[in-house]
Design a protein around this motif. Structure first.
Motif, short mmCIF file in Angstrom:
data_model
loop_
_atom_site.label_atom_id
_atom_site.label_comp_id
_atom_site.label_asym_id
_atom_site.label_seq_id
_atom_site.Cartn_x
_atom_site.Cartn_y
_atom_site.Cartn_z
N ARG A 1 66.57 80.41 114.34
CA ARG A 1 67.40 81.50 113.84
C ARG A 1 66.73 82.24 112.67
O ARG A 1 66.92 83.44 112.51
CB ARG A 1 68.75 80.92 113.37
N TRP B 1 69.36 79.59 123.89
CA TRP B 1 68.76 80.09 122.65
C TRP B 1 67.25 79.82 122.62
O TRP B 1 66.49 80.59 122.05
CB TRP B 1 69.47 79.55 121.41
N TYR C 1 76.83 86.76 117.18
CA TYR C 1 77.18 85.33 117.09
C TYR C 1 78.68 85.21 116.83
O TYR C 1 79.38 84.43 117.48
CB TYR C 1 76.38 84.71 115.96
N GLU D 1 73.08 81.60 120.89
CA GLU D 1 73.32 80.46 120.00
C GLU D 1 74.78 80.31 119.61
O GLU D 1 75.20 79.30 119.05
CB GLU D 1 72.46 80.64 118.75
N SER E 1 64.73 82.83 121.93
CA SER E 1 63.89 82.70 120.74
C SER E 1 62.42 82.89 121.09
O SER E 1 61.67 83.55 120.37
CB SER E 1 64.11 81.33 120.10
#
Length: 439
Positions: free
Chosen positions: A40, A99, A72, A126, A103
Motif C-alpha cells: 500500500r 491486491w 478502499y 485491498e 500491486s
C-alpha cells in the motif's frame, strides 16, 4: 469471565488458552498485514524516483497516494458483510490475491492518469482486509484483551516500515537492471509475497473457534461464550446502531488519527531526504527508526489487559504525545526532528488498537461487521485528506515538514474529543446505579 480449569481431556487453563489463541492467529495475521501495508505504501520510498522518471509532481503524488483510500472506503462495508457471511478464510485469501496482482501492475505506470487509476484499483482490491481482521479478532479475544490483540496486529505496520524501507531502498538500487527502473523492480518484487501468503492463509486460517482444529470442542464453545461473537451470528443489520453517537464520535477521532498516520507514512522518507545527501538505502534505514519506536511503544503500553477506564486515559495521552512529537518533527534540526518522529510514532498503534474496542462494545453480528467497516471507511478518508494536504503544502512552501504543525493541531482536537468516548459497559454501569430518592 468463565474459568477454564486445567483438566484431562484437552482443556487448558485460561492463561494458557489465551496464549494459544495469540500464538496460532496473530503471527499469520501480522505477516499478512506487513505485506499489505508494504504494498500500500511502497510508493513513499519511490516518490522521488517517480518524480524524476515520470514527472509526477508533489501534488499529483499526494492525490494519488490518497485516492487509494477513497476507493478502499467505498467497498469496505460490503466487503465486511460478505466476509461475515462466507467466512474469513476464503475472503481474506481473495483479498490478498487481488491486491498482489494490482500491486505488481504498479510497475506499468506511465504517468499521472495511470498512477491515479492503479492506486484506485489497489484500494478496491485491498478493501476489507483491515476491518475484516478487526472483526475477526472479536471472534477470538475477550473485550479486555482486544486492545492488546489489535495493537499486536497493528505491529504489521511498524514492521512493514521498519523492514520494508531498507528493502525497498535496496530494490531501488537495481535501476537499469534488465532495462527496468528501480521503482519497477520495487513494485514487482514486493507484490510476490502477497500471492505466496494467500496460500498460507487458505490453509491455516480457521473461520472461527468452532472450526479451529487446535481447539477442543469445549474450549471452542468457551471462547464463543466469552467473546459473545463466535463468527456465526447473523443478526439483522441495525443501521441505527451503526450510526449511533458513540460510533460517529469514534469515526471523527479515527479520521484525525489517520491523517497523522498517513502523512508520516507517505512523507517521512521525503522529509528525511532533505536532511542531507544520502543513498536510497540510507534514507530507508533512517525511515525505519520511528516505526521501530512504534513497535516498542505498542508492546510496552499494551502488554497487559486494558480495562474501560485505562483505555480512555491511554487514548487521550497517546494522541497528545503524537501531537507533541509531530510538533518537534516540524523543526529544521534533523536530530530533534527524528526524535520527534520517534516520540509521535510510539503511540500510533496504542491509540488505534484501543479505538476499535469502542464499536465492538456496542455492536454485534452483522451490525458489528458493518460498524467496524464503517468506522474504518470514514476514518480512512483521513488517509486521502492528509497526504493531499501535505502535498499541497510542500508544493506551495517547498517544505513538507511545514504541514506537520497542522497535523499536530488536529491531534490535540482528537484528544479533547476522546474525553467523551464511552464503552457500552460504562453506560450500563452508570444506568444501574440507584439514584437517591428525592425528598
Amino acid at each position: 469471565m468463565i474459568p477454564i480449569p486445567s483438566v484431562p481431556g484437552g482443556a487448558r487453563g485460561r492463561t494458557e488458552l489465551d496464549r494459544v489463541l495469540a500464538r496460532r492467529l496473530l503471527p499469520l495475521l501480522v505477516v499478512a498485514y506487513i505485506i499489505c501495508f508494504l504494498d500500500r505504501t511502497n510508493i513513499a520510498i519511490a516518490k522521488s524516483h517517480l518524480q524524476v522518471d515520470l514527472g509526477i509532481s508533489a501534488a499529483v503524488y499526494g492525490i494519488g497516494a490518497g485516492l487509494f483510500f477513497l476507493t478502499y472506503a467505498l467497498f469496505e462495508v460490503p466487503s465486511n458483510l460478505i466476509m461475515h457471511r462466507v467466512g474469513a478464510r476464503v475472503w481474506i485469501t481473495r483479498i490478498m490475491i487481488t491486491w498482489g496482482i494490482v500491486s505488481g501492475c504498479m510497475a506499468l505506470v506511465q504517468g499521472e492518469k495511470s498512477f491515479y487509476a492503479l492506486r484506485m484499483l489497489l484500494g478496491i482490491a485491498e478493501s476489507g482486509f483491515f476491518p475484516g481482521v478487526m472483526l475477526y479478532l472479536t471472534y477470538w479475544f475477550r473485550p479486555e484483551q482486544r486492545a492488546r490483540a489489535s495493537g499486536l496486529f497493528l505491529l504489521g505496520v511498524a514492521a512493514a516500515n521498519a523492514l520494508g524501507s531498507p528493502v525497498s531502498g535496496a530494490l531501488l538500487e537495481l535501476d537499469g537492471v534488465a532495462g527496468l527502473h528501480g521503482w519497477q523492480w520495487l513494485f514487482i518484487v514486493e507484490a510476490i509475497p502477497a500471492l505466496l501468503m494467500a496460500s498460507l492463509v487458505w490453509r491455516l486460517l480457521p473461520d472461527g473457534p468452532r472450526s479451529a482444529p487446535w481447539l477442543s470442542p469445549r474450549e471452542a464453545e468457551l471462547v464463543v461464550e466469552e467473546t459473545g461473537k463466535g463468527g456465526s451470528e447473523h443478526h439483522r443489520l441495525d443501521l441505527r446502531a451503526v450510526v449511533a453517537p458513540q460510533i460517529l464520535l469514534t469515526i471523527v477521532i479515527y479520521f484525525f488519527h489517520q491523517i497523522a498516520i498517513y502523512c508520516v507514512t507517505f512523507f517521512l522518507p521525503g522529509i528525511i531526504g532533505t536532511y542531507g545527501k544520502m543513498s536510497s538505502f540510507s534514507v530507508g534505514l533512517l525511515t525505519s527508526l520511528p516505526w521501530i519506536s512504534a513497535a516498542l511503544g505498542t508492546v510496552l503500553m499494551l502488554r497487559s489487559d486494558v480495562d474501560v477506564k485505562r483505555s480512555r486515559r491511554l487514548m487521550v495521552i497517546g494522541l497528545l504525545v503524537m501531537a507533541g512529537g509531530l510538533g518537534m518533527a516540524s523543526l529544521r534540526d534533523p536530530v530533534i526532528a527524528m526524535v520527534g518522529f520517534c516520540i509521535a510514532s510510539s503511540m500510533f498503534f496504542v491509540a488505534e488498537g484501543i479505538l476499535f474496542t469502542y464499536p465492538a462494545s456496542w455492536l454485534s453480528g452483522s451490525s458489528l461487521a458493518a460498524g467496524i467497516a464503517f468506522v474504518n471507511s470514514c476514518g480512512l478518508v483521513g488517509g486521502f485528506v492528509g497526504p493531499s494536504l501535505m502535498g499541497l503544502i510542500e508544493q506551495h512552501t517547498g517544505r513538507a515538514a511545514n504541514g506537520l504543525l497542522a497535523v499536530a493541531a488536529v491531534l490535540v482536537l482528537a484528544a479533547i474529543l476522546s474525553l467523551w468516548l464511552r464503552q457500552k459497559g460504562e453506560v450500563e454501569e452508570v444506568a444501574a446505579v440507584p439514584r437517591p430518592a428525592s425528598s
